[in-house]
Design a protein around this motif. Sequence first.
Motif, PDB file in Angstrom:
ATOM      1  N   HIS A  29       0.866  -1.176   0.000  1.00 46.77           N
ATOM      2  CA  HIS A  29       0.000   0.000   0.000  1.00 46.77           C
ATOM      3  C   HIS A  29       0.900   1.223   0.000  1.00 46.77           C
ATOM      4  CE1 HIS A  29      -4.058   1.895   0.900  1.00 46.77           C
ATOM      5  NE2 HIS A  29      -3.206   2.915   0.815  1.00 46.77           N
ATOM      6  N   ALA A  30       1.331   1.593  -1.181  1.00 52.64           N
ATOM      7  CA  ALA A  30       2.179   2.774  -1.364  1.00 52.64           C
ATOM      8  C   ALA A  30       1.380   3.858  -2.074  1.00 52.64           C
ATOM      9  CB  ALA A  30       3.425   2.408  -2.176  1.00 52.64           C
TER      10      ALA A  30
ATOM     11  N   GLY B   9     -11.743 -15.239  -0.063  1.00 52.64           N
ATOM     12  CA  GLY B   9     -10.301 -15.198  -0.344  1.00 52.64           C
ATOM     13  C   GLY B   9      -9.741 -13.798  -0.307  1.00 52.64           C
ATOM     14  N   THR B  10     -10.360 -12.926   0.490  1.00 50.44           N
ATOM     15  CA  THR B  10      -9.940 -11.528   0.567  1.00 50.44           C
ATOM     16  C   THR B  10      -8.677 -11.391   1.413  1.00 50.44           C
ATOM     17  OG1 THR B  10     -12.233 -10.803   0.355  1.00 50.44           O
ATOM     18  CG2 THR B  10     -10.662  -9.209   1.262  1.00 50.44           C
ATOM     19  N   TYR B  11      -7.789 -10.513   0.964  1.00 52.08           N
ATOM     20  CA  TYR B  11      -6.555 -10.207   1.682  1.00 52.08           C
ATOM     21  C   TYR B  11      -6.750  -8.948   2.516  1.00 52.08           C
ATOM     22  CZ  TYR B  11      -3.979 -13.426  -1.427  1.00 52.08           C
ATOM     23  OH  TYR B  11      -3.520 -14.521  -2.111  1.00 52.08           O
ATOM     24  N   ILE B  12      -5.932  -8.825   3.553  1.00 49.48           N
ATOM     25  CA  ILE B  12      -5.964  -7.638   4.413  1.00 49.48           C
ATOM     26  C   ILE B  12      -4.625  -6.920   4.311  1.00 49.48           C
ATOM     27  CG2 ILE B  12      -6.220  -6.759   6.760  1.00 49.48           C
ATOM     28  CD1 ILE B  12      -8.778  -8.001   5.725  1.00 49.48           C
ATOM     29  N   ALA B  13      -4.685  -5.603   4.062  1.00 46.23           N
ATOM     30  CA  ALA B  13      -3.497  -4.737   4.122  1.00 46.23           C
ATOM     31  C   ALA B  13      -3.636  -3.908   5.392  1.00 46.23           C
ATOM     32  CB  ALA B  13      -3.418  -3.850   2.890  1.00 46.23           C
ATOM     33  N   PRO B  14      -3.033  -4.335   6.520  1.00 51.30           N
ATOM     34  CA  PRO B  14      -3.376  -3.739   7.818  1.00 51.30           C
ATOM     35  C   PRO B  14      -2.878  -2.322   8.068  1.00 51.30           C
ATOM     36  CG  PRO B  14      -1.707  -5.463   8.066  1.00 51.30           C
ATOM     37  CD  PRO B  14      -2.176  -5.524   6.643  1.00 51.30           C
ATOM     38  N   THR B  15      -1.725  -1.943   7.509  1.00 52.79           N
ATOM     39  CA  THR B  15      -1.152  -0.593   7.694  1.00 52.79           C
ATOM     40  C   THR B  15      -1.162  -0.167   9.166  1.00 52.79           C
ATOM     41  OG1 THR B  15      -3.231   0.593   7.219  1.00 52.79           O
ATOM     42  CG2 THR B  15      -1.796   0.110   5.351  1.00 52.79           C
ATOM     43  N   LEU B  16      -0.611  -0.991  10.023  1.00 52.40           N
ATOM     44  CA  LEU B  16      -0.589  -0.670  11.454  1.00 52.40           C
ATOM     45  C   LEU B  16       0.163   0.629  11.730  1.00 52.40           C
ATOM     46  CD1 LEU B  16       0.177  -4.220  12.930  1.00 52.40           C
ATOM     47  CD2 LEU B  16      -2.058  -3.161  12.548  1.00 52.40           C
TER      48      LEU B  16
ATOM     49  N   SER C 278       2.255  -0.246   4.485  1.00 55.43           N
ATOM     50  CA  SER C 278       2.475   0.808   5.479  1.00 55.43           C
ATOM     51  C   SER C 278       1.915   2.159   5.066  1.00 55.43           C
ATOM     52  CB  SER C 278       3.973   0.954   5.762  1.00 55.43           C
ATOM     53  OG  SER C 278       4.638   1.558   4.673  1.00 55.43           O
ATOM     54  N   ASP C 279       1.372   2.248   3.835  1.00 55.02           N
ATOM     55  CA  ASP C 279       0.789   3.507   3.356  1.00 55.02           C
ATOM     56  C   ASP C 279       1.845   4.604   3.275  1.00 55.02           C
ATOM     57  OD1 ASP C 279      -1.002   5.418   2.485  1.00 55.02           O
ATOM     58  OD2 ASP C 279      -2.563   4.803   3.882  1.00 55.02           O
ATOM     59  N   SER C 280       2.862   4.362   2.451  1.00 57.34           N
ATOM     60  CA  SER C 280       3.947   5.341   2.316  1.00 57.34           C
ATOM     61  C   SER C 280       3.970   5.919   0.895  1.00 57.34           C
ATOM     62  CB  SER C 280       5.285   4.666   2.610  1.00 57.34           C
ATOM     63  OG  SER C 280       5.557   3.648   1.647  1.00 57.34           O
ATOM     64  N   PRO C 281       4.408   7.172   0.720  1.00 60.12           N
ATOM     65  CA  PRO C 281       4.603   8.152   1.788  1.00 60.12           C
ATOM     66  C   PRO C 281       3.271   8.755   2.213  1.00 60.12           C
ATOM     67  CG  PRO C 281       5.188   9.100  -0.339  1.00 60.12           C
ATOM     68  CD  PRO C 281       4.782   7.681  -0.591  1.00 60.12           C
ATOM     69  N   GLN C 282       2.976   8.590   3.453  1.00 63.24           N
ATOM     70  CA  GLN C 282       1.784   9.141   4.070  1.00 63.24           C
ATOM     71  C   GLN C 282       2.242   9.711   5.396  1.00 63.24           C
ATOM     72  OE1 GLN C 282      -1.051  10.625   3.677  1.00 63.24           O
ATOM     73  NE2 GLN C 282      -2.127   8.914   2.696  1.00 63.24           N
TER      74      GLN C 282
ATOM     75  N   PHE D 206       4.053  10.816   8.161  1.00 63.26           N
ATOM     76  CA  PHE D 206       5.195  10.322   8.935  1.00 63.26           C
ATOM     77  C   PHE D 206       5.619   8.892   8.557  1.00 63.26           C
ATOM     78  CE2 PHE D 206       3.120  13.448  11.849  1.00 63.26           C
ATOM     79  CZ  PHE D 206       4.058  14.452  11.654  1.00 63.26           C
ATOM     80  N   ASN D 207       5.192   8.418   7.414  1.00 62.68           N
ATOM     81  CA  ASN D 207       5.633   7.121   6.907  1.00 62.68           C
ATOM     82  C   ASN D 207       6.472   7.345   5.653  1.00 62.68           C
ATOM     83  OD1 ASN D 207       4.663   5.165   8.749  1.00 62.68           O
ATOM     84  ND2 ASN D 207       2.590   5.492   7.998  1.00 62.68           N
ATOM     85  N   VAL D 208       7.781   7.287   5.820  1.00 61.70           N
ATOM     86  CA  VAL D 208       8.728   7.546   4.737  1.00 61.70           C
ATOM     87  C   VAL D 208       8.919   6.260   3.933  1.00 61.70           C
ATOM     88  CG1 VAL D 208      11.109   8.219   4.200  1.00 61.70           C
ATOM     89  CG2 VAL D 208       9.877   9.332   6.081  1.00 61.70           C
ATOM     90  N   PRO D 209       8.912   6.336   2.597  1.00 61.02           N
ATOM     91  CA  PRO D 209       9.059   5.122   1.782  1.00 61.02           C
ATOM     92  C   PRO D 209      10.205   4.236   2.257  1.00 61.02           C
ATOM     93  CG  PRO D 209       8.608   6.987   0.358  1.00 61.02           C
ATOM     94  CD  PRO D 209       8.770   7.543   1.752  1.00 61.02           C
ATOM     95  N   GLY D 210       9.934   2.951   2.347  1.00 61.93           N
ATOM     96  CA  GLY D 210      10.953   1.993   2.747  1.00 61.93           C
ATOM     97  C   GLY D 210      11.119   1.911   4.247  1.00 61.93           C
ATOM     98  N   PHE D 211      11.435   3.007   4.877  1.00 64.93           N
ATOM     99  CA  PHE D 211      11.630   3.027   6.326  1.00 64.93           C
ATOM    100  C   PHE D 211      10.350   2.640   7.056  1.00 64.93           C
ATOM    101  CE2 PHE D 211      14.898   5.739   4.577  1.00 64.93           C
ATOM    102  CZ  PHE D 211      16.021   5.419   5.319  1.00 64.93           C
ATOM    103  N   SER D 212       9.215   3.058   6.510  1.00 59.32           N
ATOM    104  CA  SER D 212       7.944   2.774   7.189  1.00 59.32           C
ATOM    105  C   SER D 212       7.629   1.289   7.208  1.00 59.32           C
ATOM    106  CB  SER D 212       6.803   3.543   6.520  1.00 59.32           C
ATOM    107  OG  SER D 212       6.673   3.169   5.159  1.00 59.32           O
ATOM    108  N   ILE D 213       8.154   0.542   6.243  1.00 61.07           N
ATOM    109  CA  ILE D 213       7.930  -0.899   6.235  1.00 61.07           C
ATOM    110  C   ILE D 213       8.544  -1.536   7.482  1.00 61.07           C
ATOM    111  CG2 ILE D 213       8.839  -2.999   5.131  1.00 61.07           C
ATOM    112  CD1 ILE D 213       6.196  -2.123   3.993  1.00 61.07           C
ATOM    113  N   HIS D 214       9.661  -1.012   7.936  1.00 58.61           N
ATOM    114  CA  HIS D 214      10.281  -1.567   9.140  1.00 58.61           C
ATOM    115  C   HIS D 214       9.508  -1.177  10.392  1.00 58.61           C
ATOM    116  CE1 HIS D 214      13.479  -3.228   6.796  1.00 58.61           C
ATOM    117  NE2 HIS D 214      13.663  -2.056   6.208  1.00 58.61           N
ATOM    118  N   HIS D 215       8.843  -0.022  10.371  1.00 64.32           N
ATOM    119  CA  HIS D 215       7.935   0.306  11.476  1.00 64.32           C
ATOM    120  C   HIS D 215       6.752  -0.663  11.468  1.00 64.32           C
ATOM    121  CE1 HIS D 215      10.303   3.815  12.192  1.00 64.32           C
ATOM    122  NE2 HIS D 215       9.882   4.474  11.125  1.00 64.32           N
ATOM    123  N   GLU D 216       6.247  -0.966  10.281  1.00 57.89           N
ATOM    124  CA  GLU D 216       5.137  -1.921  10.155  1.00 57.89           C
ATOM    125  C   GLU D 216       5.544  -3.291  10.684  1.00 57.89           C
ATOM    126  OE1 GLU D 216       1.170  -3.016   8.950  1.00 57.89           O
ATOM    127  OE2 GLU D 216       2.151  -1.064   9.177  1.00 57.89           O
TER     128      GLU D 216
END
Length: 455
Positions: free
Chosen positions: A85-86, A268-275, A350-354, A356-366
């Motif tokens: 989810h970018a 068969g639905t998937y979830i994109a949680p974006t915690l 992770s919904d980046s860039p959104q 305070f979610n910086v591309p790439g870095f936010s995935i590690h927060h997720e």
Amino acid sequence: MRYYVISLLLIFYSAFAVEAQDLLVTNVHVISMENDQVLKDQALYISEGKIQKIIPLTAQTPRMSADQVIDGNGAYIFPGLAEFHAHLPVANDGSTQLQEESMWLYLANGVLRIRSMLGHPSHLELKRMVQSGETEGPRVYIAGPSFNGNSVSSPEQAAQMVIDQKKAGYDHLKIHPGVELDEMWEIAKTAKEENIPFGGHVPLAVGIENALGSGFKSVEHMDGYLEGLLPDDLEIDPTTSGPFNLKLADQVLMEKLPDLIVKTLQQGTYIAPTLTLFDRYFGYIPADEFRLAPEMKYLPGPLIQQWVNTKKQLERAGMLDREFVAPYLAFRNRLFMELHRAGVPMIMASDSPQVFNVPGFSIHHEIELMSEAGMSNYEILKTGSVEPAKYMNAEANWGMIKEGMSADFVMVKENPLENLKTMQKPLGLAIGGKWITGEKLQEELDRIEKNHERK
């Protein structure tokens, strides 16, 4: 006999490599993601962008060579991560700088696939440039422009939007709030005819049960589940219920969840949680704390200030007071784990860039938040590799490290099945069989930081 067979293989591959550059990655431990086991002491022979052979290293293994040889010195490799989810930047005034920087920010964090969920024609051109090798970056799937209350005016017009987006080359449809139920049914019907997946937010007029029934392939942010768990006679007032109706978390009836889980599994639905989106954007931690996070230096100052202003507006309105937000985040964590334990597939997002979610870095927060919620390291890695590949019906091509699959993987110092933080600093990576060193990744980060140096 074993020596003879491997020697013949190497002779074959050496001859094959005369016409194409080949790559040998040796002395590595492989996390293939076929299961949770580690293949110790392996070498990978790569040619024409694919993993041609995975060779166990023993005392009998002969010396191997290739056009390019990478000695892993006991490092670990895994299939890399997906950000599903970018929101890729738009090429404003023809400038692709922020788009290209985003590509490097993802790569520098081991992200090799992205699904961008709010499309623009410039994204299609970016996808073409990445595919052709003109621009370095993760492989890209692009959702088209949003289906929402402003863009959709009737079922017939919505159906035409679906047709137009498929024809334009988009890979996915994005649903936003404001779509009416009759419009949703027509979107779903036409999307199935056009063979294009759709998903997104769950419009209030549609509801989670109808969203699932219509064929949502992914529900973003676990949206709609809270509303589906509220008492049937409760009327929602969006003007007072807070973002994503977070103030209503204390009225949720968890006994209604098993039925929703059954429906989710049936579809068969998937979830994109974006915690991390909810932790950072809608959480109670103040905006001024996140603005100082070290990765903010890789984005333009005005964008960071815009994020600060957006969150502070909610803070001033009392929408993000801890008394409301803490129970809501606890509910989301419980919902996340209940869905996961029931077998609902999760895709890393992770919904980046959104905010305070910086591309790439936010995935590690997720990743950190998924771990804190209770998901195992192996299952977390699956959400960023195996499950996204299945989502795109591409599990035969990527998502695991197997012979015949695309040579897309990340090398890290330690075993991520034991230490998730090791994925934050890739030693290098291969994408489409092309090796990018850790030094090159750091050079690009340094360049991007300089581009946005605060004056």
